[in-house]
Design an enzyme around this catalytic site. Structure first.
Site, PDB file in Angstrom:
ATOM      1  N   SER A 199       0.862  -1.177   0.000  1.00 61.68           N
ATOM      2  CA  SER A 199       0.000   0.000   0.000  1.00 61.68           C
ATOM      3  C   SER A 199       0.899   1.227   0.000  1.00 61.68           C
ATOM      4  O   SER A 199       1.695   1.412   0.918  1.00 61.68           O
ATOM      5  CB  SER A 199      -0.928   0.009   1.217  1.00 61.68           C
ATOM      6  OG  SER A 199      -1.698   1.186   1.243  1.00 61.68           O
ATOM      7  N   ARG A 200       0.761   2.049  -1.032  1.00 61.05           N
ATOM      8  CA  ARG A 200       1.694   3.162  -1.181  1.00 61.05           C
ATOM      9  C   ARG A 200       1.285   4.402  -0.388  1.00 61.05           C
ATOM     10  O   ARG A 200       2.116   5.279  -0.157  1.00 61.05           O
ATOM     11  CB  ARG A 200       1.840   3.515  -2.662  1.00 61.05           C
ATOM     12  CG  ARG A 200       2.390   2.360  -3.495  1.00 61.05           C
ATOM     13  CD  ARG A 200       2.627   2.748  -4.954  1.00 61.05           C
ATOM     14  NE  ARG A 200       3.128   1.617  -5.698  1.00 61.05           N
ATOM     15  CZ  ARG A 200       2.382   0.779  -6.392  1.00 61.05           C
ATOM     16  NH1 ARG A 200       1.077   0.960  -6.438  1.00 61.05           N
ATOM     17  NH2 ARG A 200       2.907  -0.231  -7.056  1.00 61.05           N
TER      18      ARG A 200
END
Length: 515
Positions: A372-373
């Protein structure tokens, strides 16, 4: 099935008649004639001022049928039929509407099942809405957005602790068929109702089996989540044009809530079938094929769809639209054309591993390829603190577990690493349709991180987890409420929870010891 073209002379005669009427009004630019039709594609002439994406109406014995102009050529236009094309014949009159395609939007759609044109398909009567929106609309620009900072809790510890999602994010769910991709989306929808987050959910079924969609609707209804949701449904039997249109229609319905200052969650299930429908439609429109016969703009197709997910700034109402696109892979190949396209567009991905699924891991998330950025910025403080090292611990455990299969003599440190990794993996296991609150997740992470489960048999871990969840729900409601609302764990609350967990663990251990 393609229909026979009419005589060329008849076409010329019809076009000449339309041209002769130009002196009495605008008929020359508002009416045309069908040249050929087949496979859901209609080609017509006589409308030189046509615009891309304009809706036209084609006369049939049973009434007008709508079509969407997509190919604008020098002397003719090709359009996809948004309905039944069996009664359309060459020579039929085509009327330009001058309007782009719109769908109904509003709160009136909540609890309903509609097709991509907004027409109800649940047998509950007409839907009367006050507003319509264009199916295709530009995504918010950079200045209209705000950084993602609010959690979009899924209720799944494996996601909320390892690959968290924030409101306004685009998080891809990817994996082979039958690995639980849709299950993650359903649990996320259920969690919004269970935790009373106020998030409106839009589920877009693209080419799915009707029975599967019916089961999903019934599950949402039983959980009380359907009244906060909109289902946009197309089956594999529907025309490719409707399957292509479905996610854009769903996005328009979701944007109504985002632009009204609310929060919406949209699931595209799945974009693999969407790309295939677009390929079919494009080939019928005689657009040049590219890699794997997909048209050259298939990347733009999904990018302009997913870019509509955003967290708006305070000036625009602080609303958000979160997207959960789903992609189906073949034999776990995430390097294929469509998967890599969507991975490069989204803000992270949850990869479901087939081997883990068959080993009984639920959800079967591979922490090594999942990321998850931006979601970490929106993670509740307590989950971020307690689960900060979880990814590394699990990755190290799986590496050591693979190595340990070839060695019978392991040092104490390695054995301890294996023991801790097994217990933490067990904590992440979760039954479907049972999302967990922030408090429940924090309690499990606290107990697992403190090593309190290390001395318990793996066979007994599920029972102990159930006891712990019941403990914080029944005996520590004040602490649970504070965790759910503030996302913070005080030192006193931490000591209270550890002491309570110690009683459960020790009592369970002593009980087993006496057996």
């Amino acid at each position: 099935m393609a229909k026979t073209d009419i005589n060329v002379a008849e076409i010329k005669e019809a076009l000449l008649a339309a041209a002769q009427g130009a002196t009495s009004g605008a008929k020359a630019t508002t009416e045309g004639v069908v040249v050929k039709v087949g496979e859901g594609i209609v080609t017509y002439q006589g409308l030189p001022n046509q615009q891309m994406g304009e809706v036209v109406e084609i006369a049939t014995p049973s009434g007008p049928v709508s079509a969407l102009a997509l190919n604008l050529m020098e002397d003719e236009v090709s359009a996809v039929v948004l309905g039944d094309d069996r009664e359309i014949a060459a020579g039929a009159k085509v009327t330009a509407t001058g309007k782009l395609l719109t769908v109904p939007v509003g709160k009136e759609l909540l609890g309903r099942v509609v097709d991509p044109l907004g027409r109800p398909v649940d047998g509950l009567g007409d839907i009367k809405t006050k507003e319509r929106r264009a199916v295709e609309s530009p995504a918010p620009d950079v200045m209209s957005r705000k950084s993602v900072h609010e959690p979009m809790a899924t209720g799944l510890l494996a996601i909320d602790a390892v690959t968290p999602i924030g409101r306004g994010q685009r998080q891809l769910i990817i994996g082979d068929r039958g690995t639980g991709k849709t299950a993650i989306a359903i649990d996320t929808i259920l969690n919004q109702t269970q935790q009373e987050t106020g998030v409106v959910s839009i589920y877009v079924a693209i080419g799915q089996k009707t029975a599967k969609v019916a089961r999903l609707i019934e599950r949402l209804r039983r959980a009380g989540a359907l009244e906060h949701s909109i289902i946009v449904s197309t089956s594999a039997a529907d025309a490719a044009a409707l399957q292509w249109l479905a996610p854009f229609a769903g996005a328009a319905m979701a944007e109504y809530f985002r632009d009204s200052g609310g929060h919406a969650l949209i699931t595209y299930d799945d974009l693999t079938k969407h790309a295939q429908a677009y390929r079919q439609m494009s080939l019928l429109l005689r657009r040049p094929p590219g890699r794997e016969a997909f048209p050259g703009d298939v990347f733009y197709l999904h990018s302009r769809l997913l870019e509509r997910a955003a967290k708006l700034n305070d000036k625009l109402g602080s609303g958000s639209l979160t997207a959960l696109p789903i992609i189906e892979t073949q034999a776990g190949d995430i390097s294929a054309y469509i998967p890599t396209n969507v991975i490069s567009i989204t803000d992270g991905q949850v990869f479901l591993d087939t081997d883990l699924f068959y080993q009984g891991v639920r959800p079967a998330i591979n922490v090594g390829t999942s990321v998850s950025r931006v979601g970490g910025a929106a993670q509740p403080k307590v989950i971020k603190k307690l689960g900060g090292s979880l990814r590394i611990t699990l990755a190290q455990y799986r590496e050591v577990a693979a190595f340990g299969q070839f060695s019978s003599d392991l040092d104490p440190a390695t054995k301890q690493q294996l023991t801790r990794g097994e217990r933490l993996s067990a904590i992440l296991n979760q039954a479907q349709y049972s999302p967990r609150s922030v408090a429940e997740q924090a309690y499990l992470l606290l107990v697992g991180g403190e090593g309190m489960l290390d001395a318990i048999s793996m066979d007994d871990i599920p029972t102990v987890i159930d006891l712990l969840i019941g403990d914080i729900s029944d005996k520590h409601k004040t602490i649970a409420a504070h965790l759910n609302e503030k996302g913070e764990l005080t030192d006193d609350d931490r000591k209270t929870l550890i002491a309570s967990a110690s009683k459960i663990v020790s009592a369970y251990k002593s009980e087993n010891a006496s057996v």
